[in-house]
Design an enzyme around this catalytic site. Structure first.
Site, mmCIF file in Angstrom:
data_model
loop_
_atom_site.group_PDB
_atom_site.id
_atom_site.type_symbol
_atom_site.label_atom_id
_atom_site.label_comp_id
_atom_site.label_asym_id
_atom_site.label_seq_id
_atom_site.Cartn_x
_atom_site.Cartn_y
_atom_site.Cartn_z
ATOM 1 N N TYR A 134 9.948 -18.635 -34.868
ATOM 2 C CA TYR A 134 10.817 -17.929 -33.919
ATOM 3 C C TYR A 134 10.713 -18.574 -32.542
ATOM 4 O O TYR A 134 11.727 -18.826 -31.876
ATOM 5 C CB TYR A 134 10.407 -16.460 -33.855
ATOM 6 C CG TYR A 134 11.235 -15.612 -32.917
ATOM 7 C CD1 TYR A 134 12.408 -15.008 -33.353
ATOM 8 C CD2 TYR A 134 10.837 -15.415 -31.595
ATOM 9 C CE1 TYR A 134 13.163 -14.226 -32.494
ATOM 10 C CE2 TYR A 134 11.583 -14.638 -30.728
ATOM 11 C CZ TYR A 134 12.747 -14.041 -31.181
ATOM 12 O OH TYR A 134 13.494 -13.273 -30.325
ATOM 13 N N ASP A 170 14.337 -3.036 -26.741
ATOM 14 C CA ASP A 170 14.286 -1.898 -27.660
ATOM 15 C C ASP A 170 15.445 -1.971 -28.654
ATOM 16 O O ASP A 170 16.480 -1.329 -28.501
ATOM 17 C CB ASP A 170 14.353 -0.593 -26.861
ATOM 18 C CG ASP A 170 14.152 0.629 -27.759
ATOM 19 O OD1 ASP A 170 13.681 0.457 -28.905
ATOM 20 O OD2 ASP A 170 14.472 1.745 -27.310
#
Length: 244
Positions: A134, A170
């Site tokens: 990633y 979030d």
């Protein structure tokens, strides 16, 4: 494994939402219809790792709305177990999306210009030992974006190309670190990852949208690397001048 990639393509005040997840895509379109009226948005189901499908998504957008003004390459997954897929979604599709957007925007193709925003991550600056692949993809997004932005300037493409690097946000992606099917052997570090989230905080998507709008509306920005963190909010990374 559900990569749920997302690419948002904008044309003036009309929006094409492109996502693998049909349910969420239709929900997003319904929200846009409710706020801005029907006919202002379309949803196109697409796996951005499939080149022909991605090309078709861009073409369908232009066919629907007449031209392309803004493209946001926001597709992203977090998967260290099936890391080849992470490269395909997080980096390869961003490169393909940028080149496809240029075909519909760049003056070199007889178009009128536009704006491209590629989404990276603060992982490109604060590398995570829990997410090596990633991290690599997010480094790649910045390097590619800065280079192609320079090419656009020197080649007079008429297209501004910038990159946005948020910290923890979030979204459902944040919770994939708890899944062995995503993280593989790195799932054992999930508690360390959670401690990092507690240390640096978690951003709300609304602040990412604010940064995105700044990149869209500020015509002075090209090749800019925008960071968004809880401690500093929206700010830009600066690079030392190149020297021999």
């Amino acid at each position: 494994m559900n990569p749920a990639p997302l690419l948002i393509v904008l044309c003036v005040l009309q929006v094409a939402v492109v996502d693998l997840n049909e349910i969420l895509g239709e929900q997003c379109k319904a929200q846009l219809d409710a706020e801005f009226g029907e006919g202002k948005s379309i949803f196109i189901q697409c796996d951005v790792t499939h080149g022909d499908a991605l090309r078709d998504a861009f073409q369908r957008t232009v066919d629907q709305f007449g031209r392309l003004d803004i493209a946001i390459n926001n597709a992203g997954i977090n998967n260290e177990k099936y890391w080849e897929k992470t490269i395909q979604v997080n980096l390869t599709s961003v490169i393909k999306g940028t080149y496809l957007a240029l075909e519909h925007m760049s003056k070199e193709y007889g178009k009128i210009g536009g704006t491209i925003i590629n989404v990276s991550s603060m992982a490109a600056f604060l590398h995570s030992p829990h997410q090596p692949v990633y991290t690599a993809t997010k480094h790649g997004v910045i390097g590619f974006t800065r280079a192609i932005a320079d090419a656009s300037l020197q080649g007079d493409y008429g297209v501004r190309i910038n990159v946005l690097c948020p910290a923890f946000v979030d979204t459902p992606l944040l919770h994939t670190v708890e899944n062995e099917d995503n993280m593989g052997k790195f799932v054992k570090f999930k508690d360390d990852f959670k401690r990092s989230m507690n240390k640096f905080g978690v951003l709300q998507p609304s602040l990412i949208a604010e940064g995105m709008m700044r990149l869209i509306t500020d015509n002075s920005l090209n090749g800019a690397v925008m960071k968004i963190t809880c401690s500093k909010g929206i700010h830009f990374h600066t690079y030392e001048p190149m020297s021999a």
